[in-house]
Design a protein around this motif. Structure first.
Motif, PDB file in Angstrom:
ATOM      1  N   GLU A 598      17.668  47.880  21.312  1.00  0.00           N
ATOM      2  CA  GLU A 598      18.497  48.126  22.501  1.00  0.00           C
ATOM      3  C   GLU A 598      19.963  48.006  22.107  1.00  0.00           C
ATOM      4  O   GLU A 598      20.288  47.419  21.081  1.00  0.00           O
ATOM      5  N   ASN A 599      20.845  48.537  22.952  1.00  0.00           N
ATOM      6  CA  ASN A 599      22.274  48.300  22.710  1.00  0.00           C
ATOM      7  C   ASN A 599      22.737  47.135  23.579  1.00  0.00           C
ATOM      8  O   ASN A 599      22.035  46.717  24.507  1.00  0.00           O
ATOM      9  N   LEU A 600      23.905  46.601  23.242  1.00  0.00           N
ATOM     10  CA  LEU A 600      24.467  45.466  23.982  1.00  0.00           C
ATOM     11  C   LEU A 600      25.851  45.851  24.477  1.00  0.00           C
ATOM     12  O   LEU A 600      26.501  46.722  23.897  1.00  0.00           O
ATOM     13  N   LEU A 601      26.288  45.196  25.527  1.00  0.00           N
ATOM     14  CA  LEU A 601      27.643  45.442  26.023  1.00  0.00           C
ATOM     15  C   LEU A 601      28.579  44.391  25.432  1.00  0.00           C
ATOM     16  O   LEU A 601      28.505  43.210  25.792  1.00  0.00           O
ATOM     17  N   TRP A 602      29.454  44.820  24.528  1.00  0.00           N
ATOM     18  CA  TRP A 602      30.466  43.913  23.975  1.00  0.00           C
ATOM     19  C   TRP A 602      31.501  43.672  25.073  1.00  0.00           C
ATOM     20  O   TRP A 602      32.056  44.635  25.633  1.00  0.00           O
ATOM     21  N   ILE A 603      31.743  42.394  25.363  1.00  0.00           N
ATOM     22  CA  ILE A 603      32.764  42.072  26.366  1.00  0.00           C
ATOM     23  C   ILE A 603      33.544  40.863  25.870  1.00  0.00           C
ATOM     24  O   ILE A 603      32.962  39.914  25.322  1.00  0.00           O
ATOM     25  N   ASN A 604      34.855  40.906  26.065  1.00  0.00           N
ATOM     26  CA  ASN A 604      35.733  39.848  25.583  1.00  0.00           C
ATOM     27  C   ASN A 604      35.411  38.513  26.276  1.00  0.00           C
ATOM     28  O   ASN A 604      35.165  38.478  27.484  1.00  0.00           O
ATOM     29  N   SER A 605      35.436  37.448  25.491  1.00  0.00           N
ATOM     30  CA  SER A 605      35.011  36.128  26.004  1.00  0.00           C
ATOM     31  C   SER A 605      35.758  35.705  27.267  1.00  0.00           C
ATOM     32  O   SER A 605      35.148  35.221  28.222  1.00  0.00           O
ATOM     33  N   ARG A 606      37.095  35.898  27.265  1.00  0.00           N
ATOM     34  CA  ARG A 606      37.865  35.452  28.441  1.00  0.00           C
ATOM     35  C   ARG A 606      37.507  36.272  29.669  1.00  0.00           C
ATOM     36  O   ARG A 606      37.353  35.763  30.766  1.00  0.00           O
ATOM     37  N   ALA A 607      37.345  37.592  29.465  1.00  0.00           N
ATOM     38  CA  ALA A 607      36.968  38.459  30.592  1.00  0.00           C
ATOM     39  C   ALA A 607      35.585  38.067  31.110  1.00  0.00           C
ATOM     40  O   ALA A 607      35.355  38.002  32.327  1.00  0.00           O
ATOM     41  N   ALA A 608      34.695  37.751  30.186  1.00  0.00           N
ATOM     42  CA  ALA A 608      33.324  37.372  30.586  1.00  0.00           C
ATOM     43  C   ALA A 608      33.341  36.070  31.382  1.00  0.00           C
ATOM     44  O   ALA A 608      32.630  35.927  32.383  1.00  0.00           O
ATOM     45  N   GLU A 609      34.171  35.143  30.939  1.00  0.00           N
ATOM     46  CA  GLU A 609      34.252  33.851  31.625  1.00  0.00           C
ATOM     47  C   GLU A 609      34.695  34.036  33.074  1.00  0.00           C
ATOM     48  O   GLU A 609      34.110  33.475  33.996  1.00  0.00           O
ATOM     49  N   LYS A 610      35.716  34.900  33.239  1.00  0.00           N
ATOM     50  CA  LYS A 610      36.204  35.172  34.599  1.00  0.00           C
ATOM     51  C   LYS A 610      35.101  35.728  35.491  1.00  0.00           C
ATOM     52  O   LYS A 610      35.061  35.494  36.687  1.00  0.00           O
ATOM     53  N   LEU A 611      34.233  36.548  34.882  1.00  0.00           N
ATOM     54  CA  LEU A 611      33.173  37.213  35.651  1.00  0.00           C
ATOM     55  C   LEU A 611      31.881  36.402  35.678  1.00  0.00           C
ATOM     56  O   LEU A 611      30.865  36.848  36.208  1.00  0.00           O
ATOM     57  N   ASN A 612      31.959  35.214  35.049  1.00  0.00           N
ATOM     58  CA  ASN A 612      30.782  34.356  35.019  1.00  0.00           C
ATOM     59  C   ASN A 612      29.603  34.988  34.275  1.00  0.00           C
ATOM     60  O   ASN A 612      28.456  34.886  34.705  1.00  0.00           O
ATOM     61  N   ILE A 613      29.919  35.672  33.196  1.00  0.00           N
ATOM     62  CA  ILE A 613      28.878  36.347  32.412  1.00  0.00           C
ATOM     63  C   ILE A 613      28.620  35.544  31.138  1.00  0.00           C
ATOM     64  O   ILE A 613      29.551  35.230  30.395  1.00  0.00           O
ATOM     65  N   GLN A 614      27.357  35.202  30.922  1.00  0.00           N
ATOM     66  CA  GLN A 614      26.978  34.437  29.728  1.00  0.00           C
ATOM     67  C   GLN A 614      26.499  35.389  28.635  1.00  0.00           C
ATOM     68  O   GLN A 614      25.996  36.473  28.940  1.00  0.00           O
ATOM     69  N   ASN A 615      26.631  34.953  27.401  1.00  0.00           N
ATOM     70  CA  ASN A 615      26.124  35.743  26.282  1.00  0.00           C
ATOM     71  C   ASN A 615      24.619  35.966  26.457  1.00  0.00           C
ATOM     72  O   ASN A 615      23.878  35.036  26.765  1.00  0.00           O
ATOM     73  N   GLY A 616      24.179  37.225  26.298  1.00  0.00           N
ATOM     74  CA  GLY A 616      22.751  37.528  26.384  1.00  0.00           C
ATOM     75  C   GLY A 616      22.261  37.823  27.792  1.00  0.00           C
ATOM     76  O   GLY A 616      21.130  38.291  27.973  1.00  0.00           O
ATOM     77  N   PRO A 692      27.226  40.337  36.694  1.00  0.00           N
ATOM     78  CA  PRO A 692      25.966  39.754  36.237  1.00  0.00           C
ATOM     79  C   PRO A 692      24.805  40.130  37.161  1.00  0.00           C
ATOM     80  O   PRO A 692      25.006  40.286  38.363  1.00  0.00           O
ATOM     81  N   VAL A 693      23.636  40.315  36.590  1.00  0.00           N
ATOM     82  CA  VAL A 693      22.434  40.559  37.391  1.00  0.00           C
ATOM     83  C   VAL A 693      21.616  39.280  37.314  1.00  0.00           C
ATOM     84  O   VAL A 693      21.414  38.745  36.232  1.00  0.00           O
TER      85      VAL A 693
END
Ligand SMILES: Nc1nc2c(c(=O)[nH]1)N[C@H]1C(S)=C(S)[C@@H](COP(=O)(O)OP(=O)(O)OC[C@H]3O[C@@H](n4cnc5c(=O)[nH]c(N)nc54)[C@H](O)[C@@H]3O)O[C@H]1N2
Ligand SMILES: Nc1nc2c(c(=O)[nH]1)N[C@H]1C(S)=C(S)[C@@H](COP(=O)(O)OP(=O)(O)OC[C@H]3O[C@@H](n4cnc5c(=O)[nH]c(N)nc54)[C@H](O)[C@@H]3O)O[C@H]1N2
Ligand code: SF4
Ligand SMILES: [Mo]
Length: 694
Positions: A598-616, A692-693
């Motif tokens: 599968e492919n993954l969505l690369w997202i910058n750590s700070r942006a992910a934190e703001k959106l409450n998105i965890q690795n994986g 996030p889903v």
């Protein structure tokens, strides 16, 4: 065990291979040890050819659709029935709407002279390749500066002293011979500068990595030119002899200082100055690499022009260790291979439906067409109806941005026939699927490999076909016969086709027997730089002020338009390749699917934190065109304005069970917007939101 020397087709790079065969079965595939620069090497995809041969989900028999489009209801038929039906439907379209209502799209390949001949003979101008969606704007950029297409140009990595790569991710978006050359050059001290909003594998090999704001390469290049000209770092003799428009450039880049570019690109001014100086020192053995894929943004042609112009300033065009014009048989004093298109073919007087090469769209290359404009032409029947589509080794439904729009257009067609080896997304929507034998089971037209040392390579069948499949050159000939144009295909076997190509060259099929190739020269051919360069522009020089562009009403040196940061909560969707897969061809390959399912969505750590998105975590990616789900790869390795995914996933053909519905589809999210001067789609024009889903 028998060794068969052939050409890989797990991707389009076409590396020479050695196929080890026993009892009509492939035991192992390696690189051809005799081929210069290959030395027996192969990449993971090349080695996975065995897995393709034995894949029980590839196409095995001709299929006729029995249910609604895309329902997956098929009837297995004989070749006779399938070909009769295809010919009947094409004839019907020709009778009702004229031959121009039939279009053919393909990924340019060794037999393209055959498909071009087929289209000419039926009388349709609408022959398309994938080229626009890969590098059309680069093609136009090269034609506007030198008169050559990009296909006529290469890079002399082996002898270079400094290579600057703008997102040319060599070590993952792989080209075997080039990577080996680059690695060797670096071992001898060559420098590598890598510029990308993303830290790729190639970035990790570089002497200098510069993280650039997405979409701002033109600003960087204007500033580099500013420094190079101001500090006199350019090759004055070469520029005064070969360049038209240098004075105009000098005035033009005056305001574009490194300090200005720092604001736009995020690259420190001192790094820009230092890169300009390093290049000046290495010149002319320096390569500002013009890239391969150049379908990113709407100003792509100008980005690519600016890169080629930097080479001209360095005097590196046709210098050892720089970029060079590819030499062919004629340059080596030999006759070129004959092509079917050399025949007297009936003239086609209709204009292309996409307008390429006409006043509506004067600059993109009409030899390839602008394939991403086809859906609109079909839906709007403008300038005329296109009703039939022949697709050969191409998956336009996945390779043209905006999946749903293209699908809607294809649903409006009276007839689609796909020649493929897999259930591609386009094949799944087709009326008839004609299964081609894979490269290990078939031979193809002989390949002319132009370059500093031109050579001929041969793809030979290594084993017999496992299923009821045929080579494409035979399929087209059989269709042509049924349409009354068989006379333009004067061969009955692979040996006939090879003999036709080789006629008059003095080279025979036996000459390929021991190594799989024939070299046409021993010494590299470079033209003499003082007076021997042969630019094909009207002026015979490198046109910084381009007659092609100016005569069509476009500027040669456009003022820089700043790139706005994305709106709050939005990201630019960047895309690219990965070492494990080829575009949309290999996601269901048993071995490669295991390597990267599968492919993954690369997202910058700070942006992910703001959106409450965890690795994986699974996230939803939403654009104006659609939405898809994918797992997040939270990382500092990507610029905060962008997210990234590998192209080719998020598949919708249930029969491809291994890749069905895995990861997300970039094509589904992208907008069909183009650089209308260069001809490429702006694949990265699109902005997305991510959530996030649960
Ligand atoms: N959205 C989006 N679009 C893109 C890109 C992107 O990154 N994103 N990338 C662009 C680029 S750089 C390129 S080069 C193009 C590539 O676009 P395509 O040419 O469409 O992609 P490929 O994966 O090379 O192959 C297409 C089809 O060829 C089939 N095939 C493979 N081998 C054979 C064979 O031997 N015979 C036959 N008959 N069929 C075969 C595969 O099964 C597949 O269905 O896409 C471009 N379009
Ligand atoms: N394994 C493998 N190798 C391949 C292929 C394949 O399918 N698989 N396909 C072949 C083909 S047809 C092609 S066209 C080539 C493509 O070769 P490349 O052009 O090297 O390939 P991409 O993977 O499309 O890489 C694009 C890179 O550009 C970066 N990028 C995105 N936006 C920007 C920007 O604004 N500025 C800069 N400087 N960089 C940016 C992305 O982060 C990404 O790393 O690969 C060839 N080799
Ligand atoms: S790069 Fe790999 S997949 Fe592509 S032709 Fe070469 S060996 Fe085959
Ligand atoms: Mo490409």
């Amino acid at each position: 065990m028998q060794d068969v020397f052939s050409i890989c087709l797990m991707c389009t790079v076409r590396c020479p291979i050695k196929v080890m065969v026993e009892n009509d079965d492939v035991k192992l595939i390696e690189g051809n040890p005799h081929a210069p620069g290959i030395e027996g090497s192969i990449c993971p995809k090349g080695a996975a050819g065995v897995s393709l041969l034995n894949d029980n989900q590839r196409l095995e028999k001709p299929l006729l659709r029995t249910g609604p489009r895309g329902s997956g209801q098929w009837r297995e038929v004989t070749w006779e029935e399938a070909l009769d039906y295809v010919a009947e439907k094409l004839q019907e379209i020709k009778d009702n709407y004229g031959a121009r209502a039939i279009a053919l799209t393909e990924r340019a390949h060794l037999n393209s002279h055959i498909s071009k001949t087929f289209m000419r003979a039926i009388g349709s101008p609408n022959y398309f390749t994938h080229d626009a969606c890969c590098k059309g704007s680069l093609n136009t950029a090269f034609r506007s500066l030198t008169g050559y297409t990009d296909a006529g140009v290469g890079v002399d990595l082996a002898r270079t002293k400094h290579v600057i790569l703008y997102g040319r991710n060599y070590f993952e978006s792989f080209e075997l011979k080039a990577v080996k050359q680059l690695t060797k050059a670096m071992e001898k001290g060559a420098r590598l500068t890598y510029i990308d909003p993303r830290i790729t594998v190639t970035a990790t090999k570089a002497d200098k990595y510069l993280m650039i704001r997405p979409g701002t390469d033109l600003a960087l290049n204007y500033a580099l030119m500013h420094v190079i000209i101001k500090e006199g770092l350019y090759d004055k003799e070469y520029v005064s002899r070969w360049v038209i428009g240098f004075e105009a450039l000098k005035d033009f880049v005056q305001p574009y200082t490194p300090q200005w570019a720092e604001q736009e690109t995020g690259i420190p001014a001192r790094e820009i100055v230092s890169l300009a100086r390093a290049a000046g020192t290495a010149k002319p053995a320096v390569i500002f690499h013009y890239g391969y894929r150049s379908a990113h943004y709407t100003n792509e042609i100008y980005v690519r022009r600016s890169i080629i112009m930097l080479n001209a300033l360095m005097g590196s065009i046709e210098a050892p260790g720089g970029i060079f014009f590819k030499k062919g048989a004629k340059d080596a004093g030999k006759l070129p291979l004959r092509k079917l298109t050399d025949q007297q073919l009936p003239p086609v007087n209709e204009a292309r439906c996409d307008g390429a090469g006409t006043p509506q769209l004067p600059t993109p290359d009409p030899a390839n067409g602008v394939v991403q404009l086809l859906p609109k032409v079909i839906l709007e029947e403008d300038p005329y109806p296109v009703k039939g589509l022949i697709v050969w080794r191409h998956d336009p439904l996945l390779s043209i941005p905006d999946y749903e729009y293209t699908k809607r257009a294809f649903n409006n067609l009276d007839f689609i026939v796909a020649i493929d080896i897999n259930f591609s997304e386009t094949a799944w929507q087709a009326d008839v699927i004609l299964p081609e034998s894979i490269y290990l089971e078939r031979g193809d037209s002989i390949q002319e490999v132009n370059g500093l040392k031109p050579a001929l390579f041969m793809r030979k069948p290594a084993v017999s076909p496992r299923h009821d499949t045929k080579p494409g050159w035979e399929i087209i000939k059989k269709l042509a016969e049924r349409l009354g144009i068989g006379q333009f295909f004067p061969y009955n076997s692979l040996e006939d086709l090879w003999a036709y190509q080789l006629e008059g060259t003095g080279i025979t099929v036996e000459d390929f027997a021991t190594t799989g190739f024939v070299t046409l020269t021993e010494e590299p051919i470079l033209w003499e730089r003082r007076n021997g360069l042969k630019f094909k522009t009207p002026s015979g020089k490198i046109e910084f002020i381009s007659s092609l562009l100016e005569e069509s009403g476009f500027p040669s040196l456009p003022v820089y338009e700043p790139v706005n940061p994305p709106a709050e909560g939005h990201f630019r969707l960047m895309i690219g390749r990965n070492i494990a897969h080829t575009h949309v061809s290999t996601q269901n390959n048993p071995l490669l699917n295991e390597l990267m399912p599968e492919n993954l969505l690369w997202i910058n750590s700070r942006a992910a934190e703001k959106l409450n998105i965890q690795n994986g975590q699974t996230v939803e990616v939403i654009s104006s065109r659609g939405k898809d789900t994918i797992r997040a790869f939270v990382t500092d390795l990507i610029h905060p304005e962008a997210v990234f995914m590998v192209h080719g996933f998020g598949r919708r053909v249930p029969a491809q069970t291994r890749c069905f519905s895995k990861g997300a589809s970039d094509t589904l999210l992208q907008e069909n917007i183009s650089d209308m001067i260069g001809g490429s789609p702006a694949l990265q024009h699109v902005y997305v939101t991510v959530r996030p889903v649960n």
